[in-house]
Design an enzyme around this catalytic site. Structure first.
Site, PDB file in Angstrom:
ATOM      1  N   ASP A   1      64.548  26.044  54.533  1.00 48.52           N
ATOM      2  CA  ASP A   1      63.808  26.970  55.417  1.00 48.52           C
ATOM      3  C   ASP A   1      62.752  27.777  54.657  1.00 48.52           C
ATOM      4  O   ASP A   1      62.118  28.668  55.223  1.00 48.52           O
ATOM      5  CB  ASP A   1      64.777  27.920  56.135  1.00 48.52           C
ATOM      6  CG  ASP A   1      65.575  28.776  55.160  1.00 48.52           C
ATOM      7  OD1 ASP A   1      65.359  28.654  53.931  1.00 48.52           O
ATOM      8  OD2 ASP A   1      66.407  29.582  55.619  1.00 48.52           O
TER       9      ASP A   1
ATOM     10  N   GLU B   1      63.284  29.801  52.054  1.00 46.19           N
ATOM     11  CA  GLU B   1      63.809  30.936  51.284  1.00 46.19           C
ATOM     12  C   GLU B   1      64.049  30.512  49.834  1.00 46.19           C
ATOM     13  O   GLU B   1      64.465  29.387  49.565  1.00 46.19           O
ATOM     14  CB  GLU B   1      65.116  31.450  51.901  1.00 46.19           C
ATOM     15  CG  GLU B   1      64.893  32.156  53.223  1.00 46.19           C
ATOM     16  CD  GLU B   1      66.184  32.742  53.779  1.00 46.19           C
ATOM     17  OE1 GLU B   1      67.261  32.553  53.152  1.00 46.19           O
ATOM     18  OE2 GLU B   1      66.107  33.377  54.840  1.00 46.19           O
TER      19      GLU B   1
ATOM     20  N   HIS C   1      46.295  47.905  37.704  1.00 49.28           N
ATOM     21  CA  HIS C   1      44.928  48.148  38.195  1.00 49.28           C
ATOM     22  C   HIS C   1      44.513  49.607  37.960  1.00 49.28           C
ATOM     23  O   HIS C   1      43.390  49.875  37.533  1.00 49.28           O
ATOM     24  CB  HIS C   1      44.832  47.769  39.666  1.00 49.28           C
ATOM     25  CG  HIS C   1      43.463  47.930  40.206  1.00 49.28           C
ATOM     26  ND1 HIS C   1      42.372  47.301  39.644  1.00 49.28           N
ATOM     27  CD2 HIS C   1      42.979  48.685  41.220  1.00 49.28           C
ATOM     28  CE1 HIS C   1      41.280  47.652  40.304  1.00 49.28           C
ATOM     29  NE2 HIS C   1      41.620  48.491  41.258  1.00 49.28           N
TER      30      HIS C   1
ATOM     31  N   LYS D   1      29.216  48.251  41.077  1.00 43.78           N
ATOM     32  CA  LYS D   1      29.659  47.178  41.985  1.00 43.78           C
ATOM     33  C   LYS D   1      30.017  47.761  43.347  1.00 43.78           C
ATOM     34  O   LYS D   1      30.683  48.793  43.422  1.00 43.78           O
ATOM     35  CB  LYS D   1      30.887  46.466  41.391  1.00 43.78           C
ATOM     36  CG  LYS D   1      31.459  45.390  42.291  1.00 43.78           C
ATOM     37  CD  LYS D   1      32.588  44.646  41.614  1.00 43.78           C
ATOM     38  CE  LYS D   1      33.926  45.244  41.934  1.00 43.78           C
ATOM     39  NZ  LYS D   1      35.045  44.478  41.368  1.00 43.78           N
TER      40      LYS D   1
ATOM     41  N   ARG E   1      31.916  46.357  46.814  1.00 47.65           N
ATOM     42  CA  ARG E   1      32.603  45.206  47.411  1.00 47.65           C
ATOM     43  C   ARG E   1      32.249  45.125  48.887  1.00 47.65           C
ATOM     44  O   ARG E   1      32.411  46.083  49.629  1.00 47.65           O
ATOM     45  CB  ARG E   1      34.122  45.338  47.229  1.00 47.65           C
ATOM     46  CG  ARG E   1      34.888  44.152  47.789  1.00 47.65           C
ATOM     47  CD  ARG E   1      36.321  44.123  47.317  1.00 47.65           C
ATOM     48  NE  ARG E   1      36.465  43.701  45.925  1.00 47.65           N
ATOM     49  CZ  ARG E   1      36.347  42.455  45.500  1.00 47.65           C
ATOM     50  NH1 ARG E   1      36.085  41.481  46.358  1.00 47.65           N
ATOM     51  NH2 ARG E   1      36.498  42.160  44.234  1.00 47.65           N
TER      52      ARG E   1
HETATM   53  C1  R5P Z   1      38.403  45.682  40.902  1.00 47.87           C
HETATM   54  O1  R5P Z   1      38.263  46.897  40.838  1.00 47.87           O
HETATM   55  C2  R5P Z   1      38.983  44.885  39.786  1.00 47.87           C
HETATM   56  O2  R5P Z   1      38.858  45.546  38.573  1.00 47.87           O
HETATM   57  C3  R5P Z   1      38.331  43.515  39.679  1.00 47.87           C
HETATM   58  O3  R5P Z   1      36.963  43.678  39.350  1.00 47.87           O
HETATM   59  C4  R5P Z   1      38.407  42.734  40.964  1.00 47.87           C
HETATM   60  O4  R5P Z   1      39.639  42.921  41.574  1.00 47.87           O
HETATM   61  C5  R5P Z   1      38.128  41.268  40.721  1.00 47.87           C
HETATM   62  O5  R5P Z   1      38.257  40.588  41.917  1.00 47.87           O
HETATM   63  P1  R5P Z   1      37.407  39.289  42.217  1.00 47.87           P
HETATM   64  O6  R5P Z   1      37.620  38.339  41.083  1.00 47.87           O
HETATM   65  O7  R5P Z   1      38.001  38.785  43.500  1.00 47.87           O
HETATM   66  O8  R5P Z   1      35.992  39.694  42.386  1.00 47.87           O
END
Ligand code: R5P
Length: 283
Positions: free
Chosen positions: A33, A35, A122, A183, A185
């Protein structure tokens, strides 16, 4: 006794060797299943150090099972090493009604362990989500080891949040400047990079980050550097998750080489975090 999760077997073995400890026999199974079952038949130690990256939902369940299994087998002291902690990037509720997923998994992991060791999470603040003591290992310096001799080196982070990693790798390499881009996102797979004023022409650049997930951040940064006349571009990451087509994206962007650690065991895992983790465990 070291207890490896299925996806951290090489790292657990390296750690067992660093610490001079034995490695538990672990069995991993999947029922019809879907698991999973992770078990430690024959485990008979007082202390257990579980080493399990949680790059998938199954890996989280397996970690909880291993924690429970070693307690059942009589372990009185349990340490949980999470070399790569999945869900760590979901460290806030992004919209009303969203969970703080990093906190949810941290609480679950805390229930059956005495302490936790994380490698380059992170954000360090993630430690606060656990209900047990947490120690953080910074293994970024090891990323300098596989790098060749660099010409006029620049260690660059794709956003300001990763500048500490760029500084650490530069210090370990022993030469070069550091810098960062901006950057934004746009979606899970789209990012917009704004370069700095630095001149990249003819230089070898090492882009450093905590994780390469979809590879969007790195490949966009590589494109900017290539347009700016950079010579060779290397990508150095602690956690080489390399999901989906990340590897292809990086190759198409024209990188020289990707180097990562073994927090996630991939073909690019050129260095082990075992010595750095062992230092923390032996304190
Ligand atoms: C974001 O703050 C992280 O430090 C990385 O830059 C990010 O998570 C990388 O993700 P991806 O490879 O999907 O761009």
């Amino acid at each position: 006794m070291l207890v490896p999760g299925a996806s951290s077997q090489a790292l657990a073995a390296a750690l067992a060797s660093e610490l001079g400890e034995s490695l538990a026999a672990v069995e991993y199974d999947t029922f019809p299943d879907g698991e999973t079952l992770a078990a430690v038949p024959g485990f008979d130690a007082d202390t257990a150090t579980i080493v399990a990256s949680t790059a998938s939902n199954d890996a989280y369940i397996e970690l909880l099972q291993l924690q429970d299994a070693v307690r059942e087998a009589g372990a009185r002291e349990v340490t949980t090493v999470i070399p790569y902690m999945g869900y760590a990037r979901q460290d806030k509720a992004f919209e009303v009604g969203h969970p703080i997923s990093a906190r949810a998994v941290a609480r679950a992991v805390s229930t059956t362990t005495d302490r936790v060791v994380l490698v380059n999470p992170h954000e360090d603040a993630i430690a606060d989500f656990f209900d047990v003591p947490v120690e953080i290992v910074d293994a970024a310096g090891r990323l300098a080891e596989p790098l060749p001799e660099l010409h006029d080196p620049l260690f660059l982070s794709p956003d300001s949040g990763a500048i500490d990693i760029a500084n650490t790798v530069r210090d370990a390499y022993g030469d070069g400047e550091t810098d960062y881009f901006e950057k934004v996102r746009k979606s899970g797979t789209e990012v917009e990079i704004t370069p700095s004023e630095t001149d990249f022409d003819g230089r070898d650049v090492v882009i450093t980050d905590d994780i390469i997930a979809t590879g969007s951040t790195m490949s966009e940064a590589v494109a900017v550097l290539t347009e700016g006349g950079a010579n060779r571009v290397f990508c150095a990451t602690v956690h080489p998750l390399l999901a989906r087509n990340a590897r292809t994206k990086l190759c198409r962007a024209g990188i020289e080489r990707v180097v990562g650690t073994d927090t996630i065991e991939r073909e690019v895992s050129a260095v082990s975090v075992a010595p750095a983790v062992a230092d923390v465990l032996e304190r």
